[in-house]
Enzyme design. Structure first.
Site, PDB file in Angstrom:
ATOM      1  N   PHE A   1      84.186 -54.099 -46.927  1.00 48.40           N
ATOM      2  CA  PHE A   1      85.044 -53.184 -46.182  1.00 48.40           C
ATOM      3  C   PHE A   1      85.855 -52.370 -47.180  1.00 48.40           C
ATOM      4  O   PHE A   1      86.529 -52.940 -48.037  1.00 48.40           O
ATOM      5  CB  PHE A   1      85.991 -53.934 -45.237  1.00 48.40           C
ATOM      6  CG  PHE A   1      86.812 -52.996 -44.389  1.00 48.40           C
ATOM      7  CD1 PHE A   1      86.272 -52.451 -43.229  1.00 48.40           C
ATOM      8  CD2 PHE A   1      88.087 -52.603 -44.762  1.00 48.40           C
ATOM      9  CE1 PHE A   1      87.002 -51.550 -42.453  1.00 48.40           C
ATOM     10  CE2 PHE A   1      88.827 -51.704 -44.003  1.00 48.40           C
ATOM     11  CZ  PHE A   1      88.273 -51.188 -42.847  1.00 48.40           C
TER      12      PHE A   1
ATOM     13  N   ASP B   1      87.464 -53.002 -55.715  1.00 45.25           N
ATOM     14  CA  ASP B   1      88.404 -52.739 -54.626  1.00 45.25           C
ATOM     15  C   ASP B   1      89.251 -53.995 -54.450  1.00 45.25           C
ATOM     16  O   ASP B   1      88.819 -54.974 -53.849  1.00 45.25           O
ATOM     17  CB  ASP B   1      87.607 -52.412 -53.351  1.00 45.25           C
ATOM     18  CG  ASP B   1      88.504 -52.246 -52.127  1.00 45.25           C
ATOM     19  OD1 ASP B   1      89.690 -52.634 -52.194  1.00 45.25           O
ATOM     20  OD2 ASP B   1      88.011 -51.751 -51.102  1.00 45.25           O
TER      21      ASP B   1
ATOM     22  N   LYS C   1      97.832 -52.424 -49.781  1.00 42.19           N
ATOM     23  CA  LYS C   1      98.394 -53.547 -49.013  1.00 42.19           C
ATOM     24  C   LYS C   1      99.714 -54.106 -49.554  1.00 42.19           C
ATOM     25  O   LYS C   1     100.762 -53.576 -49.240  1.00 42.19           O
ATOM     26  CB  LYS C   1      97.338 -54.643 -48.893  1.00 42.19           C
ATOM     27  CG  LYS C   1      96.190 -54.210 -47.947  1.00 42.19           C
ATOM     28  CD  LYS C   1      95.493 -55.381 -47.350  1.00 42.19           C
ATOM     29  CE  LYS C   1      94.310 -55.027 -46.482  1.00 42.19           C
ATOM     30  NZ  LYS C   1      94.641 -54.791 -45.099  1.00 42.19           N
TER      31      LYS C   1
HETATM   32  C1  LIG Z   1      89.193 -54.436 -49.399  1.00 38.99           C
HETATM   33  C2  LIG Z   1      89.805 -53.341 -48.594  1.00 38.99           C
HETATM   34  N1  LIG Z   1      89.651 -52.064 -48.991  1.00 38.99           N
HETATM   35  C3  LIG Z   1      90.179 -51.047 -48.300  1.00 38.99           C
HETATM   36  C4  LIG Z   1      90.901 -51.261 -47.147  1.00 38.99           C
HETATM   37  C5  LIG Z   1      91.471 -50.102 -46.395  1.00 38.99           C
HETATM   38  O1  LIG Z   1      92.850 -50.071 -46.556  1.00 38.99           O
HETATM   39  P1  LIG Z   1      93.758 -49.177 -45.577  1.00 38.99           P
HETATM   40  O2  LIG Z   1      93.670 -49.802 -44.227  1.00 38.99           O
HETATM   41  O3  LIG Z   1      95.130 -49.277 -46.199  1.00 38.99           O
HETATM   42  O4  LIG Z   1      93.213 -47.804 -45.632  1.00 38.99           O
HETATM   43  C6  LIG Z   1      91.083 -52.577 -46.680  1.00 38.99           C
HETATM   44  C7  LIG Z   1      91.802 -52.822 -45.431  1.00 38.99           C
HETATM   45  O5  LIG Z   1      91.733 -53.863 -44.835  1.00 38.99           O
HETATM   46  C8  LIG Z   1      90.521 -53.633 -47.423  1.00 38.99           C
HETATM   47  O6  LIG Z   1      90.639 -54.902 -47.021  1.00 38.99           O
END
Ligand SMILES: Cc1ncc(COP(=O)(O)O)c(C=O)c1O
Length: 407
Positions: free
Chosen positions: A143, A229, A258
């Site tokens: 994700f 990520d 986050k």
């Molecule tokens: C690993 C990862 N990358 C990207 C995101 C996207 O972040 P945002 O919701 O702040 O755009 C998330 C959100 O849960 C995530 O868990």
């Protein structure tokens, strides 16, 4: 009529009328938080093992974060990136210190931090004289966000389907931890490999250290960027400052969000200096990114994580949580697996009951999250205590006992 329930009914009916219907919200409205606790509008207390989706690592309303926000907001709230502000400059220095390398671009969210990484990879490949290397490889089950590019990178076909076609030349997906498939996918059209070190939304699936090492070697051999990520796993969540430290594999680019802002919106894309310098003025920008208030909050968050030993607490409490869950759920036929890294923990179920379990836990005062129909995620604030871990395990075990009786 009870004034609290009539207030809640008003919120629910207004949401249904005035909001786009994208969220399946739970029937509760929160009014206040403190540490690992939340109180709803009726004054009922909850133990929070969701932490605003792995955001509130230092706990709700940490006094040092609240004070930093208050002080900065009273002094200067926004000027844009046309100018310098002290908090933003300091935060970039602090992230560089923590990583030991890198230049940063500040965004407003995890998706935007990843979006920056995707654009940077293309820009860097172009600088290397390889403009054809515009593609990206990412893992199935991953994700990475909900913007068009990060949705395309997200390895969950069901999330793509309503928005097809997504840019077809952008992303090729491979099964996680399959080195052979990775070797085959990283071909001449690919500029970067984007991986979570532990898939969070996909169901607490760790990449193995061997896989991450192989990924590093392949990217080096073939002139591709390795992007981690760490939006969910970064800043102590896995029991180390960065999840990649478990494998000792250093990426070219790491993305964060986050926990960074302590509840305020901020994302960061940090790249090795030579890679970062592929960008030119005007290549990328944001009006709000790196604003003084979220940066002041982030500086306070990083101080609290260090001064309160929260990375170490995450490792200790994570081990305790997994051990207590395994002991309590060992003979429960409704449970298939318990796994986790630090305080990113998953309980995999033998059936698709996670939604009902979330409701049953909430009714008993515990907030947990269903990342998949068969998977519960536990991601409490990193300030969680051993007593609170035991309390959460007791509630979850009780609820799962009820499910087991029906299996
Ligand atoms: C690993 C990862 N990358 C990207 C995101 C996207 O972040 P945002 O919701 O702040 O755009 C998330 C959100 O849960 C995530 O868990």
């Amino acid at each position: 009529m009870n004034p609290v329930s009539s207030m809640f009914d008003r919120l629910r009916s207004s949401e249904a009328t005035f909001h786009m219907p994208v969220y399946g919200r739970q029937p509760v409205a929160f009014a206040r938080g403190d540490g690992t606790r939340l109180w709803d509008t009726a004054g009922r207390e909850y133990l929070d093992f969701v932490a605003g989706i792995a955001v509130m690592s230092v706990g709700h309303s940490h006094p040092k974060v609240v004070e930093a926000i208050r002080r900065q907001a009273g002094m200067l709230t926004h000027v844009s990136n046309l100018y310098y502000t002290e908090a933003q400059i300091q935060l970039a220095e602090r992230l560089h210190e923590l990583l030991g390398w890198g230049k940063v671009f500040f965004a407003n969210s995890g998706a935007e931090a990843n979006e920056c990484a995707v654009k940077l990879a293309r820009r860097w490949q172009r600088e290397q004289g390889r403009p054809g290397r515009s593609g990206l490889v990412a893992a199935l089950g991953s994700f990475h966000g909900r913007t068009v590019a990060t949705l395309a990178a997200t390895g969950q076909p069901a999330k793509h389907e309503p928005f097809a076609p997504l840019p077809p030349e952008l992303v090729h997906h491979v099964p996680l931890n399959d080195e052979e498939a990775l070797g085959a996918a990283l071909d001449d059209g690919i500029g970067a490999l984007l991986l979570e070190v532990v898939q969070g939304e996909g169901g607490i699936n760790p990449a193995t250290p061997e896989y991450l090492k192989a990924a590093r070697e392949l990217c080096d051999e073939r002139g591709m960027l390795l992007i981690f990520d760490e939006v969910q796993t970064g800043l102590g969540r896995t029991g180390k400052w960065f999840g990649f430290q478990h494998a000792g594999v250093i990426p070219d680019v790491v993305t964060l969000a986050k926990a960074l802002g302590g509840g305020l919106p901020i994302g960061a894309c940090v790249a090795r200096e030579e890679v970062a310098d592929a960008f030119r003025p005007g290549d990328h920008a944001t009006t709000f990114g790196g604003g003084p208030v979220p940066c002041a909050a982030a500086l306070a968050v990083l101080d609290v994580i260090s001064s309160e030993g929260l990375v170490e607490n995450s490792a200790r409490m994570g081990e305790l949580l997994v051990a207590e869950l395994r002991e309590a759920l060992e003979s429960n036929p409704a449970v298939k697996d318990v796994r986790g890294v630090g305080l990113l923990v998953g309980v995999e179920l033998a059936g698709e009951w996670s939604r009902d379990l979330v409701d049953a836990c909430r009714e008993r005062g515990l907030l947990v999250n269903n990342v998949r129909p068969d998977m519960i995620r536990l991601s409490p604030p990193l300030v969680v205590s051993a007593d609170e871990v035991s309390r959460a395990v007791t509630i979850l075990a009780e609820v799962l006992h009820g499910v087991a009786e029906k299996v």
